[in-house]
Design a protein around this motif. Structure first.
Motif, PDB file in Angstrom:
ATOM      1  N   GLY A 215      -0.141 -10.064 -18.462  1.00 42.11           N
ATOM      2  CA  GLY A 215       0.873 -10.591 -17.539  1.00 42.11           C
ATOM      3  C   GLY A 215       1.071  -9.568 -16.142  1.00 42.11           C
ATOM      4  N   VAL A 216      -0.203  -8.837 -15.914  1.00 39.92           N
ATOM      5  CA  VAL A 216       0.052  -7.925 -14.740  1.00 39.92           C
ATOM      6  C   VAL A 216       0.469  -8.729 -13.532  1.00 39.92           C
ATOM      7  N   PRO A 217       1.376  -8.275 -12.841  1.00 36.62           N
ATOM      8  CA  PRO A 217       2.136  -9.147 -11.953  1.00 36.62           C
ATOM      9  C   PRO A 217       1.462  -9.113 -10.457  1.00 36.62           C
ATOM     10  N   ILE A 218       0.506  -8.396 -10.249  1.00 38.39           N
ATOM     11  CA  ILE A 218       0.202  -7.995  -8.810  1.00 38.39           C
ATOM     12  C   ILE A 218      -1.280  -8.599  -8.889  1.00 38.39           C
ATOM     13  N   LYS A 219      -1.765  -9.105  -7.650  1.00 39.65           N
ATOM     14  CA  LYS A 219      -2.954  -9.716  -7.169  1.00 39.65           C
ATOM     15  C   LYS A 219      -4.098  -8.704  -7.238  1.00 39.65           C
ATOM     16  N   ILE A 220      -5.009  -8.855  -8.274  1.00 33.47           N
ATOM     17  CA  ILE A 220      -6.342  -8.008  -8.102  1.00 33.47           C
ATOM     18  C   ILE A 220      -7.359  -8.942  -8.278  1.00 33.47           C
ATOM     19  N   PRO A 221      -7.752  -9.110  -6.914  1.00 35.56           N
ATOM     20  CA  PRO A 221      -9.029 -10.187  -6.861  1.00 35.56           C
ATOM     21  C   PRO A 221     -10.447  -9.702  -7.153  1.00 35.56           C
ATOM     22  N   ILE A 222     -10.753  -9.900  -8.279  1.00 42.57           N
ATOM     23  CA  ILE A 222     -11.895  -9.517  -8.952  1.00 42.57           C
ATOM     24  C   ILE A 222     -12.903 -10.796  -9.174  1.00 42.57           C
ATOM     25  N   GLU A 223     -13.949 -11.095  -8.636  1.00 41.31           N
ATOM     26  CA  GLU A 223     -14.569 -12.458  -9.041  1.00 41.31           C
ATOM     27  C   GLU A 223     -16.036 -12.094  -9.500  1.00 41.31           C
ATOM     28  N   PRO A 224     -16.469 -12.778 -10.489  1.00 38.09           N
ATOM     29  CA  PRO A 224     -18.053 -12.597 -10.699  1.00 38.09           C
ATOM     30  C   PRO A 224     -19.029 -13.432 -10.147  1.00 38.09           C
ATOM     31  N   TYR A 225     -19.799 -12.696  -9.612  1.00 37.71           N
ATOM     32  CA  TYR A 225     -20.959 -13.270  -8.840  1.00 37.71           C
ATOM     33  C   TYR A 225     -22.364 -13.052  -9.445  1.00 37.71           C
ATOM     34  N   ALA A 320     -11.147  -1.640  -8.600  1.00 42.83           N
ATOM     35  CA  ALA A 320      -9.705  -1.239  -8.677  1.00 42.83           C
ATOM     36  C   ALA A 320      -9.483  -0.525  -9.964  1.00 42.83           C
ATOM     37  N   ILE A 321      -9.151   0.843  -9.630  1.00 38.92           N
ATOM     38  CA  ILE A 321      -8.800   1.898 -10.553  1.00 38.92           C
ATOM     39  C   ILE A 321      -7.603   2.510 -10.544  1.00 38.92           C
ATOM     40  N   GLY A 322      -6.754   2.355 -11.540  1.00 41.75           N
ATOM     41  CA  GLY A 322      -5.465   3.011 -11.474  1.00 41.75           C
ATOM     42  C   GLY A 322      -4.644   2.458 -12.501  1.00 41.75           C
ATOM     43  N   ARG A 323      -3.414   3.023 -12.378  1.00 38.70           N
ATOM     44  CA  ARG A 323      -2.202   2.750 -13.313  1.00 38.70           C
ATOM     45  C   ARG A 323      -1.550   1.433 -12.835  1.00 38.70           C
ATOM     46  N   ILE A 324      -0.965   0.393 -13.630  1.00 44.53           N
ATOM     47  CA  ILE A 324      -0.494  -0.718 -13.277  1.00 44.53           C
ATOM     48  C   ILE A 324       0.988  -0.225 -13.664  1.00 44.53           C
ATOM     49  N   ASN A 325       1.899  -0.079 -12.617  1.00 47.36           N
ATOM     50  CA  ASN A 325       3.342   0.425 -12.601  1.00 47.36           C
ATOM     51  C   ASN A 325       4.189  -0.502 -13.473  1.00 47.36           C
ATOM     52  N   GLU A 326       4.003  -1.648 -13.320  1.00 48.29           N
ATOM     53  CA  GLU A 326       5.097  -2.670 -14.145  1.00 48.29           C
ATOM     54  C   GLU A 326       4.860  -2.646 -15.522  1.00 48.29           C
ATOM     55  N   ILE A 327       3.738  -2.221 -16.128  1.00 48.44           N
ATOM     56  CA  ILE A 327       3.449  -2.269 -17.417  1.00 48.44           C
ATOM     57  C   ILE A 327       3.144  -0.826 -18.021  1.00 48.44           C
ATOM     58  N   ASP A 328       4.247  -0.261 -18.583  1.00 48.46           N
ATOM     59  CA  ASP A 328       3.878   1.137 -19.041  1.00 48.46           C
ATOM     60  C   ASP A 328       2.352   1.356 -19.820  1.00 48.46           C
ATOM     61  N   PRO A 363     -10.828  11.287  -5.445  1.00 48.60           N
ATOM     62  CA  PRO A 363      -9.891  10.559  -4.620  1.00 48.60           C
ATOM     63  C   PRO A 363      -9.735   8.978  -5.248  1.00 48.60           C
ATOM     64  N   LEU A 364      -9.123   8.979  -6.325  1.00 49.68           N
ATOM     65  CA  LEU A 364      -8.772   7.623  -6.789  1.00 49.68           C
ATOM     66  C   LEU A 364      -7.954   6.785  -6.037  1.00 49.68           C
ATOM     67  N   ASP A 365      -6.990   7.434  -5.093  1.00 51.65           N
ATOM     68  CA  ASP A 365      -6.149   6.632  -4.287  1.00 51.65           C
ATOM     69  C   ASP A 365      -7.033   5.196  -3.404  1.00 51.65           C
ATOM     70  N   PHE A 366      -8.031   5.969  -3.044  1.00 51.60           N
ATOM     71  CA  PHE A 366      -8.857   4.903  -2.481  1.00 51.60           C
ATOM     72  C   PHE A 366      -9.236   3.571  -3.086  1.00 51.60           C
ATOM     73  N   TYR A 367      -9.431   3.652  -4.619  1.00 57.96           N
ATOM     74  CA  TYR A 367      -9.400   2.522  -5.310  1.00 57.96           C
ATOM     75  C   TYR A 367      -7.987   1.913  -5.597  1.00 57.96           C
ATOM     76  N   ASP A 368      -7.091   2.290  -5.232  1.00 57.93           N
ATOM     77  CA  ASP A 368      -5.699   1.850  -5.711  1.00 57.93           C
ATOM     78  C   ASP A 368      -5.612   0.183  -5.993  1.00 57.93           C
ATOM     79  N   PRO A 369      -5.330  -0.214  -7.166  1.00 64.93           N
ATOM     80  CA  PRO A 369      -5.290  -1.614  -7.327  1.00 64.93           C
ATOM     81  C   PRO A 369      -4.139  -2.345  -6.754  1.00 64.93           C
ATOM     82  N   TYR A 370      -3.419  -1.729  -6.006  1.00 64.36           N
ATOM     83  CA  TYR A 370      -2.520  -2.190  -4.972  1.00 64.36           C
ATOM     84  C   TYR A 370      -2.722  -2.490  -3.894  1.00 64.36           C
ATOM     85  N   ARG A 371      -3.809  -2.174  -3.260  1.00 64.25           N
ATOM     86  CA  ARG A 371      -4.240  -2.309  -2.076  1.00 64.25           C
ATOM     87  C   ARG A 371      -4.280  -3.710  -1.688  1.00 64.25           C
ATOM     88  N   PHE A 372      -4.659  -4.756  -2.359  1.00 66.93           N
ATOM     89  CA  PHE A 372      -4.889  -6.044  -2.253  1.00 66.93           C
ATOM     90  C   PHE A 372      -3.810  -6.616  -2.047  1.00 66.93           C
TER      91      PHE A 372
END
Ligand code: FAD
Length: 385
Positions: A215-225, A320-328, A363-372
């Motif tokens: 139930g990750v509440p943010i959009k992390i658009p990853i698509e398989p090609y 997308a690399i990092g912590r999802i804040n809404e789910i501990d 520099p993990l901020d660069f891969y911030d999952p929230y950027r999308f």
């Protein structure tokens, strides 16, 4: 199978295994890796083996500089030869526009200590004797880039992780993740339930399905090609030692295996989004034609294998690399497009530091999952294939 674990990593590719190993190395215990098939069967065993620092942005250059340092020491650190060789990456340049872009990249790479440089077509031919230099005006060359054996790298990480106490369950699929009041309670698998308070989503092409389970509440658009690759019969050793790339010829890339002598490579034809990885005749025809444009002698060499795999793509081709804040204690490291194999050592190190120490110097901020979600895409990562 354990019914309780401190950390459950979903995905037994090189990323999940590197994270497991690095967490255990930092002293974490009670770690489980779940893999729905066999280790490496996702994208990792299907990759083109390439490892480069020649990116066009600071974060990927810095991450890859560290990753190459780690790749160099993996044989000793993991106790198993992953066949890492620094045979270089050679980007062929055909126009003034390309030259300007590569000049800018090289300047940036040099600033962070990567010894890349622009060389002449004659120098390129010395590095790759059978190269067709027709139309080539220059090349970008870095002798410290290279390649490694994905099969050996997976087993090296898996065995080293096991020695540090990590439990790895193959043919064990995460089916659901129980979350209550923003806290993870359990991962449900086809073999039973594991109570846990921490999940790491390292499922790459399948990462959106894992996010949905939790139930990750943010959009992390990853698509398989679907991307494909081929391997030829062995040729004389030392013919195409570096990874050779031409964007002019559809993003074609190729390199000769260090030990077995076959040429591995592909080009930019992609299909998707799809979970179908059946190889296509169009690819086989397209790759044969492009290989021969770059190395004409390859016309006479047979292709012995073709396979498909996933580029798990985000809109800017960065993971997308990092912590999802809404789910501990829910973390993600997924969406690596065409460069997850090379990044695995540093991603494992950086995410383990973030989890254990609460911070990392990478520099993990660069891969911030929230950027999308914020609409803040990064520049497109330089990618081939
Ligand atoms: P994967 O190896 O896909 O691992 C994810 C794992 O999660 C899979 O094994 C899957 O079975 C498992 N999983 C999924 N869902 C579940 C579930 N519900 N429960 C349990 N397990 C689950 N990268 C490079 O760096 N250099 C290259 O030269 C290169 N060339 C490439 C060429 C091709 C043709 C392709 C297809 C890819 C290439 N890549 C390359 C990309 C590279 O292969 C990937 O980025 C990398 O392997 C990603 O590793 P991973 O561990 O994240 O993903």
């Amino acid at each position: 199978m354990k019914s309780e674990a401190k950390t459950v990593i979903i995905g037994g590719g090189i990323i999940g295994l590197s994270i497991a190993y690095n967490l255990a190395k930092l002293g974490e215990s009670d770690i489980v890796v779940l893999e729905k098939g066999y280790l490496g069967n996702g994208s990792t065993f299907r990759c083109g083996t390439g490892i480069r620092q020649q990116f066009g942005d600071e974060a990927n250059i810095r991450m890859m500089k560290r990753s190459v340092e780690l790749w160099k020491g993996l044989k000793e650190e993991l106790g198993y030869d992953v066949e890492f060789t620094q045979s270089g990456y050679l980007f062929l340049i055909y126009s003034e526009e390309e030259l300007e872009a590569f000049n800018n990249n090289v300047r940036l790479q040099n600033r962070f200590g990567v010894p890349s440089r622009i060389i002449t077509p004659e120098e390129a031919k010395e590095i790759v004797p059978p190269l067709n230099t027709d139309g080539v005006i220059a090349a970008a060359w870095n002798h410290t880039d290279g390649k490694a054996n994905p099969f050996k790298a997976v087993f090296a990480y898996a065995n080293a992780a096991k020695r540090l106490g990590v439990e790895i369950y193959e043919y064990t699929e995460a089916k659901d993740i129980k979350v209550e009041d923003g806290k993870i309670k359990a991962v449900v698998t086809n073999r039973g339930e594991i109570r846990t308070g921490r999940v790491i989503n390292a499922a790459n092409a399948w990462a959106p399905l894992i996010n949905k389970m939790a139930g990750v509440p943010i959009k992390i658009p990853i698509e398989p090609y679907k991307h494909q690759s081929v391997k030829t019969e062995p040729i004389k050793p030392g013919q195409i030692e570096p990874m050779v790339i031409s964007f002019k010829h559809g993003g074609v890339y190729m390199t000769q295996e260090a030990n077995q002598g076959g040429v591995i490579g592909g080009y930019g034809l992609k299909y998707g989004p799809t979970y179908d990885i059946t190889p296509t005749y169009d690819f086989l025809r397209g790759v044969s034609y492009r290989f021969a444009q770059i190395i004409p002698a390859l016309k006479y060499v047979n292709i012995i294998r073709v396979w498909g795999g996933f580029y798990a793509e985000t809109p800017d081709h960065n993971a997308a690399i990092g912590r999802i804040n809404e789910i501990d204690e829910f973390y993600i490291a997924a969406g690596f497009s065409g460069h997850g194999f090379m990044l695995a050592p540093v991603v494992g190190e950086a995410l383990a530091e973030l989890i254990v120490d609460g911070k990392t110097d990478k520099p993990l901020d660069f891969y911030d999952p929230y950027r999308f979600e914020r609409g803040e895409l990064r520049g497109q990562a330089l990618q081939m294939g």
